[in-house]
Design a protein around this motif. Structure first.
Motif, mmCIF file in Angstrom:
data_model
loop_
_atom_site.group_PDB
_atom_site.id
_atom_site.type_symbol
_atom_site.label_atom_id
_atom_site.label_comp_id
_atom_site.label_asym_id
_atom_site.label_seq_id
_atom_site.Cartn_x
_atom_site.Cartn_y
_atom_site.Cartn_z
ATOM 1 N N GLN A 90 -15.911 19.969 52.655
ATOM 2 C CA GLN A 90 -16.231 18.545 52.681
ATOM 3 C C GLN A 90 -17.218 18.256 51.567
ATOM 4 O OE1 GLN A 90 -16.147 16.790 56.813
ATOM 5 N NE2 GLN A 90 -17.127 18.746 57.276
ATOM 6 N N CYS A 91 -16.851 17.319 50.723
ATOM 7 C CA CYS A 91 -17.676 17.031 49.555
ATOM 8 C C CYS A 91 -18.100 15.579 49.580
ATOM 9 C CB CYS A 91 -16.885 17.333 48.286
ATOM 10 S SG CYS A 91 -17.796 16.957 46.789
ATOM 11 N N ARG A 92 -19.369 15.342 49.318
ATOM 12 C CA ARG A 92 -19.833 13.963 49.192
ATOM 13 C C ARG A 92 -20.574 13.786 47.881
ATOM 14 N NH1 ARG A 92 -24.272 10.179 52.036
ATOM 15 N NH2 ARG A 92 -25.565 11.372 50.603
ATOM 16 N N TYR A 93 -20.004 12.944 47.048
ATOM 17 C CA TYR A 93 -20.638 12.571 45.781
ATOM 18 C C TYR A 93 -21.300 11.230 46.002
ATOM 19 C CZ TYR A 93 -20.614 10.405 41.087
ATOM 20 O OH TYR A 93 -20.937 9.748 39.920
ATOM 21 N N ASN A 94 -22.554 11.117 45.628
ATOM 22 C CA ASN A 94 -23.258 9.860 45.850
ATOM 23 C C ASN A 94 -24.169 9.547 44.669
ATOM 24 O OD1 ASN A 94 -24.065 7.597 47.484
ATOM 25 N ND2 ASN A 94 -26.038 8.659 47.702
ATOM 26 N N MET A 95 -24.220 8.274 44.325
ATOM 27 C CA MET A 95 -25.131 7.858 43.262
ATOM 28 C C MET A 95 -26.312 7.135 43.866
ATOM 29 S SD MET A 95 -22.624 6.417 40.318
ATOM 30 C CE MET A 95 -23.747 6.292 38.944
ATOM 31 N N ALA A 96 -27.507 7.520 43.434
ATOM 32 C CA ALA A 96 -28.706 6.847 43.917
ATOM 33 C C ALA A 96 -28.723 5.404 43.419
ATOM 34 C CB ALA A 96 -29.948 7.589 43.435
ATOM 35 N N ALA A 97 -29.347 4.537 44.192
ATOM 36 C CA ALA A 97 -29.410 3.118 43.826
ATOM 37 C C ALA A 97 -30.084 2.939 42.472
ATOM 38 C CB ALA A 97 -30.167 2.348 44.903
ATOM 39 N N PHE A 98 -30.994 3.863 42.146
ATOM 40 C CA PHE A 98 -31.766 3.745 40.918
ATOM 41 C C PHE A 98 -31.180 4.560 39.768
ATOM 42 C CE2 PHE A 98 -33.550 6.919 43.799
ATOM 43 C CZ PHE A 98 -33.414 8.059 43.021
ATOM 44 N N ILE A 151 -14.213 10.270 43.688
ATOM 45 C CA ILE A 151 -14.823 11.425 43.031
ATOM 46 C C ILE A 151 -15.091 12.532 44.048
ATOM 47 C CG2 ILE A 151 -16.855 12.193 41.746
ATOM 48 C CD1 ILE A 151 -16.884 9.489 40.372
ATOM 49 N N SER A 152 -15.564 12.158 45.245
ATOM 50 C CA SER A 152 -15.768 13.153 46.292
ATOM 51 C C SER A 152 -14.467 13.897 46.563
ATOM 52 C CB SER A 152 -16.228 12.487 47.592
ATOM 53 O OG SER A 152 -17.415 11.761 47.382
ATOM 54 N N LYS A 153 -13.375 13.151 46.602
ATOM 55 C CA LYS A 153 -12.075 13.744 46.907
ATOM 56 C C LYS A 153 -11.630 14.705 45.808
ATOM 57 C CE LYS A 153 -7.380 12.366 48.179
ATOM 58 N NZ LYS A 153 -6.602 13.028 47.138
ATOM 59 N N VAL A 154 -11.698 14.281 44.564
ATOM 60 C CA VAL A 154 -11.180 15.152 43.500
ATOM 61 C C VAL A 154 -12.066 16.392 43.315
ATOM 62 C CG1 VAL A 154 -9.903 13.362 42.270
ATOM 63 C CG2 VAL A 154 -12.281 13.828 41.629
ATOM 64 N N ILE A 155 -13.369 16.228 43.535
ATOM 65 C CA ILE A 155 -14.245 17.399 43.405
ATOM 66 C C ILE A 155 -13.985 18.364 44.562
ATOM 67 C CG2 ILE A 155 -16.641 18.193 43.429
ATOM 68 C CD1 ILE A 155 -17.432 15.733 41.896
ATOM 69 N N GLY A 156 -13.883 17.809 45.767
ATOM 70 C CA GLY A 156 -13.589 18.653 46.928
ATOM 71 C C GLY A 156 -12.289 19.416 46.738
ATOM 72 N N GLU A 157 -11.285 18.750 46.201
ATOM 73 C CA GLU A 157 -9.992 19.410 46.007
ATOM 74 C C GLU A 157 -10.055 20.463 44.901
ATOM 75 O OE1 GLU A 157 -7.176 15.806 47.702
ATOM 76 O OE2 GLU A 157 -7.305 16.121 45.529
ATOM 77 N N ALA A 158 -10.875 20.214 43.904
ATOM 78 C CA ALA A 158 -11.049 21.229 42.861
ATOM 79 C C ALA A 158 -11.623 22.504 43.473
ATOM 80 C CB ALA A 158 -11.968 20.702 41.758
ATOM 81 N N PHE A 159 -12.604 22.345 44.355
ATOM 82 C CA PHE A 159 -13.202 23.539 44.972
ATOM 83 C C PHE A 159 -12.263 24.196 45.964
ATOM 84 C CE2 PHE A 159 -17.304 21.654 43.530
ATOM 85 C CZ PHE A 159 -17.620 22.704 42.676
#
Lengths: 295, 250
Positions: free
Chosen positions: B78-86, B103-111
């Motif tokens: 399970q991958c979560r990509y997140n951008m900070a508000a700042f 992006i979370s999905k494609v990174i998770g699938e890469a791994f």
């Protein structure tokens, strides 16, 4: 692509077994080709296209018939017989679930405790968040971990604090024949119980706990380096509470001076009535010698 | 080729073939990787790549939450990509959006294609990527950070996963786009490489390229990935140095 052995028993290797035939220790990273020299790919490796590669970060170990990688990090992989520290994460009618730092939670059934419990009464004995010492009994193919609280030195932990280090670092924490943990106890007067899962229970004066925690952090961060024992000893000497100028005092003398009093004052508060006395954690020596068989 | 194609502002490629920040076409931005940046996580890494700052933490293998996602024969990733508000100039509205989900999905699938997930049935390997400061190429920076964090967490896998974006700016194929090049350039092509096998496990494209340009971009990207791969390994070697301890006798 075919995998080598399943990684069930990877932490077997003693510190020194992770050396190359030449005696030199070699760090390998996932994806790095490793020289197999006709050996079978073991835990921490995989084979593809006739070549053998590392699958985990660790130290290369070529001991016929296997070439394997002893991991330097990662979660605790349970092994039957290991004494581990866990915290209760869930209470059910007939069992508790323990977090022992392994990939899965370990169910502790009420029949595996020294208490006589009726179904549904589990909650009276252990609550979510309580810390216990248990022993790994068995593992099944799906990764389910069976643990028991029946045995010497096992039971609920009262007082003290639990420090986490990487499970891969436990052989270093214990030292050869318990030498490292013995030295720490001698210098701080703290009570220490080492779990094979990288959780270490420490009790004593606040100062002793603080020093032991600092030492454990030091070991955790430098566990694969040489010269660790010297470094730990010099840290312990330089933080002697009674004499800030202490670094040059011989350890035996200072231990004799402050050892006894700092080990008493915080005998853990007695636990609720249902707890047997022998639940009291056994001393580190106990654990230390347990380890030495594996070291 | 180099003197045409630039949109009004800014000039992305000088007549001398230098880019907006003075880099050559095949040059990466400065990259530093720190393995093991966090205490609580099983593995972690902090990556500074140009003006990007990305933190990755890996937990697991551990119990799966929510439980119904559990798989009986392997670990779920399970991958979560997140951008900070700042992390960007204009405040980013916090939380999941379509871009970060993708992006979370494609990174998770890469791994998923490199991690030996069968070794840990019924568990979860959780990857958290937090972008603290963004300047184009954050999915690649996130991938690099997460990959180092996975190795730091002792997760078994085929190889580390270096990643980089190649793009087309001022009519030329360029490695590792920065923000202006990404915004005003003609194409952006992020990719992730398995160095051990030469396989690409992430490849996306935005914009337009000819077939010949694509081939050239892939070559350039693979070269860039191999350069990044060395830095990833170096970061892990520093973290797990096995030499004598400094100050052992002090």
């Amino acid at each position: 692509m075919s995998r080598g052995h399943r990684p069930g028993h990877r932490r077997r290797g003693r510190e020194d077994s992770s050396s190359h035939p030449s005696g030199e220790r070699i760090l390998v990273l996932p994806g790095e080709e490793i020289p197999a020299h006709g050996l079978k790919p073991g835990p921490g490796t995989y084979r593809t296209g006739g070549k053998v590669y590392a699958s985990v970060l660790g130290l290369l170990s070529s001991r016929p018939p296997l070439v394997q990688v002893i991991p330097l990090s990662g979660r605790y992989i349970p092994k039957p017989g290991d004494v581990v520290l866990g915290t209760v994460t869930d209470v059910q009618g007939t069992f508790w679930l323990l977090d022992i730092g392994a990939p899965r939670w370990a169910p502790l059934h009420m029949t595996g405790t020294p208490w006589k419990i009726d179904v549904g009464e589990t909650e009276r004995y252990l609550h979510v968040g309580d810390a216990v010492t248990v022993q790994v009994e068995n593992l099944d193919a799906t990764g389910r971990i069976g643990v028991t609280m029946l045995g010497e030195g096992l039971g609920k932990l009262e007082g003290g604090t639990i420090v986490h280090v990487s499970a891969a670092r436990i052989p270093r924490v214990v030292g050869r024949g318990g030498s490292m943990v013995g030295m720490i106890t001698r210098h701080t007067g703290a009570q220490i119980v080492v779990g094979q899962n990288g959780r270490i229970w420490v009790n004593g004066t606040p100062e002793a706990i603080r020093r032991v925690t600092a030492v454990l952090r030091l070991i955790d961060e430098n566990g694969q380096r040489s010269g660790l024992t010297d470094r730990v000893e010099s840290y312990l000497l330089s933080t002697m509470p009674t004499g800030p100028s202490g670094p040059r005092e011989p350890p035996m003398e200072s231990a004799g001076r402050e050892g006894p009093e700092s080990s008493e004052p915080s005998a853990p508060p007695r636990s609720p009535p249902m707890l047997d006395d022998e639940v009291e954690p056994e001393s580190d020596e106990e654990n230390g010698t347990d380890e030495s068989g594996d070291l | 080729m180099g003197n045409v194609g630039a949109k009004e502002i800014p000039v992305l490629l000088s007549p001398e073939g230098l880019r907006i920040d003075g880099r050559r076409l095949d040059e990466l931005r400065p990259l530093t990787i720190q393995a093991g940046a966090l205490h609580q996580a099983d593995g972690s890494a902090f990556v500074e790549w140009g003006a990007n700052k990305v933190l990755a933490a890996v937990y697991g293998p551990r119990e799966v939450h929510p439980r119904h996602l559990q798989q009986n024969h392997k670990a779920v990733i399970q991958c979560r990509y997140n951008m900070a508000a700042f992390s960007v100039d204009e405040r980013k509205r916090p939380g999941l959006d379509r871009r970060s989900q993708e992006i979370s999905k494609v990174i998770g699938e890469a791994f998923e294609s490199v991690v030996f997930a069968e070794e840990y049935p019924r568990t979860s390997i959780d990857i958290y990527i937090e972008v603290l400061q963004a300047n184009a190429g954050t999915r690649c920076a996130g991938l690099v950070a997460a990959s180092v964090a996975l190795a730091d967490a002792g997760i078994p896998m085929v190889d580390l996963l270096p990643a980089v974006a190649v793009g087309k700016v001022g009519g030329a194929i360029a490695l590792d786009l920065k923000k202006e090049e990404d915004n005003f350039g003609e194409a952006d092509l992020p990719m992730a490489l398995v160095p051990q096998s030469g396989r690409l496990v992430l490849l996306q494209m935005e914009g337009h390229m000819t077939e010949a340009e694509l081939a050239q971009a892939l070559d350039l990207g693979v070269k860039g990935c191999r350069e990044i791969y060395e830095k990833m390994k170096q970061a892990l070697r520093e973290r797990y140095a096995i030499g004598p301890m400094a100050g052992a006798s002090s």
